[in-house]
Design a protein around this motif. Sequence first.
Motif, PDB file in Angstrom:
ATOM      1  N   ARG A 129      28.554  13.671   8.870  1.00 24.73           N
ATOM      2  CA  ARG A 129      27.688  14.945   8.722  1.00 24.73           C
ATOM      3  C   ARG A 129      28.740  15.983   8.985  1.00 24.73           C
ATOM      4  O   ARG A 129      29.800  16.230   9.727  1.00 24.73           O
ATOM      5  CB  ARG A 129      26.721  15.009   9.857  1.00 24.73           C
ATOM      6  CG  ARG A 129      25.450  13.861   9.625  1.00 24.73           C
ATOM      7  CD  ARG A 129      24.535  14.018  10.730  1.00 24.73           C
ATOM      8  NE  ARG A 129      23.168  13.276  10.018  1.00 24.73           N
ATOM      9  CZ  ARG A 129      22.549  12.683  10.991  1.00 24.73           C
ATOM     10  NH1 ARG A 129      22.867  12.314  12.121  1.00 24.73           N
ATOM     11  NH2 ARG A 129      21.600  11.943  10.321  1.00 24.73           N
ATOM     12  N   SER A 135      25.356  28.238   5.414  1.00 24.90           N
ATOM     13  CA  SER A 135      24.285  27.478   4.960  1.00 24.90           C
ATOM     14  C   SER A 135      22.988  28.214   4.507  1.00 24.90           C
ATOM     15  O   SER A 135      22.084  27.984   3.806  1.00 24.90           O
ATOM     16  CB  SER A 135      23.847  26.140   5.944  1.00 24.90           C
ATOM     17  OG  SER A 135      23.607  26.531   6.987  1.00 24.90           O
ATOM     18  N   ALA A 144      26.560  22.901  -1.277  1.00 24.56           N
ATOM     19  CA  ALA A 144      25.986  22.096  -0.569  1.00 24.56           C
ATOM     20  C   ALA A 144      26.127  20.805  -1.379  1.00 24.56           C
ATOM     21  O   ALA A 144      26.781  19.674  -1.159  1.00 24.56           O
ATOM     22  CB  ALA A 144      24.468  22.204  -0.431  1.00 24.56           C
ATOM     23  N   VAL A 148      28.837  17.404  -0.279  1.00 28.77           N
ATOM     24  CA  VAL A 148      28.390  16.242  -0.339  1.00 28.77           C
ATOM     25  C   VAL A 148      29.476  15.452  -1.426  1.00 28.77           C
ATOM     26  O   VAL A 148      29.849  14.254  -1.009  1.00 28.77           O
ATOM     27  CB  VAL A 148      26.951  16.024  -1.076  1.00 28.77           C
ATOM     28  CG1 VAL A 148      26.862  14.687  -1.408  1.00 28.77           C
ATOM     29  CG2 VAL A 148      25.948  16.361  -0.179  1.00 28.77           C
ATOM     30  N   PHE A 170      20.689  16.416   2.370  1.00 26.34           N
ATOM     31  CA  PHE A 170      20.964  17.851   2.086  1.00 26.34           C
ATOM     32  C   PHE A 170      20.417  18.862   3.132  1.00 26.34           C
ATOM     33  O   PHE A 170      19.153  18.538   3.470  1.00 26.34           O
ATOM     34  CB  PHE A 170      20.557  18.132   0.550  1.00 26.34           C
ATOM     35  CG  PHE A 170      21.189  17.405  -0.533  1.00 26.34           C
ATOM     36  CD1 PHE A 170      22.526  17.898  -0.894  1.00 26.34           C
ATOM     37  CD2 PHE A 170      20.684  16.207  -1.063  1.00 26.34           C
ATOM     38  CE1 PHE A 170      23.021  17.242  -1.932  1.00 26.34           C
ATOM     39  CE2 PHE A 170      21.364  15.694  -2.041  1.00 26.34           C
ATOM     40  CZ  PHE A 170      22.573  16.164  -2.598  1.00 26.34           C
ATOM     41  N   LEU A 196      24.570  18.780   5.931  1.00 27.89           N
ATOM     42  CA  LEU A 196      25.002  17.753   5.173  1.00 27.89           C
ATOM     43  C   LEU A 196      25.454  16.319   5.784  1.00 27.89           C
ATOM     44  O   LEU A 196      25.971  16.300   6.816  1.00 27.89           O
ATOM     45  CB  LEU A 196      26.139  18.282   4.080  1.00 27.89           C
ATOM     46  CG  LEU A 196      25.955  19.534   3.574  1.00 27.89           C
ATOM     47  CD1 LEU A 196      27.150  19.774   2.698  1.00 27.89           C
ATOM     48  CD2 LEU A 196      24.727  19.241   2.572  1.00 27.89           C
TER      49      LEU A 196
END
Length: 221
Positions: A129, A135, A144, A148, A170, A196
């Motif tokens: 994570r 964010s 984002a 990932v 997400f 994330l």
Amino acid sequence: MQTSIPIITGASLTGMPELIRSQLGPLAERRAFGSAGLTPEVVATENAFIPESALVTFIDSTARQAGMPNLGLAIAQHLSLTRYGTWGRYLMEAETLGASLARCRAAIQMHASYSTFRVEQEAGLVWVRYRFPTSAQDGYANLAFCGVGILIDYARQYAEPDWLPEVIEFDIPRPPRIVDIEDAFPCRLRFSARCLGIGIDPALLGTRPRNPLPEQRTTLA
């Protein structure tokens, strides 16, 4: 009272300008740098840092100009931790994925300030994570997607080239239309998470790198 500004290594941009230039043209690339208040030199400069808000703007402003609201999904497929300079090399020199993740946890502040990186076990999966401090910024969704993409590439350095996690989380609200996200990341998806995350098989932690580096000299110091 002065507010601290989250910063991140300029190497985080690596791969993005080339893709924008090839897909949208050199003018779009120049506009991307201009909108973020950056110059191309920052990408190739070792140990250069930029405001993380500029990284968000770089991607999102380009997406808006190009009329491609999910541009981050395309960019995510071209990002790799192996292009993150000395810091990335330090992570990739670890003998197993588990050891590499431990290195990342210890050295994350050398890559980005105020970010958090955790490895946790939940419901039979290991969760990797990461939380960007930006964010809550407008336009963050595209960053984002890129974040990932990097987490998946990280695991693929030790797994198969087409490996996918069991689940992706997400930290953005679920969009009304997610088919583009499902196409880019064809696995279970969750939205509105705290950060994330990718859920992986615990057995992957013991795997060795597919392309081990010839020397292991980089230290945390």
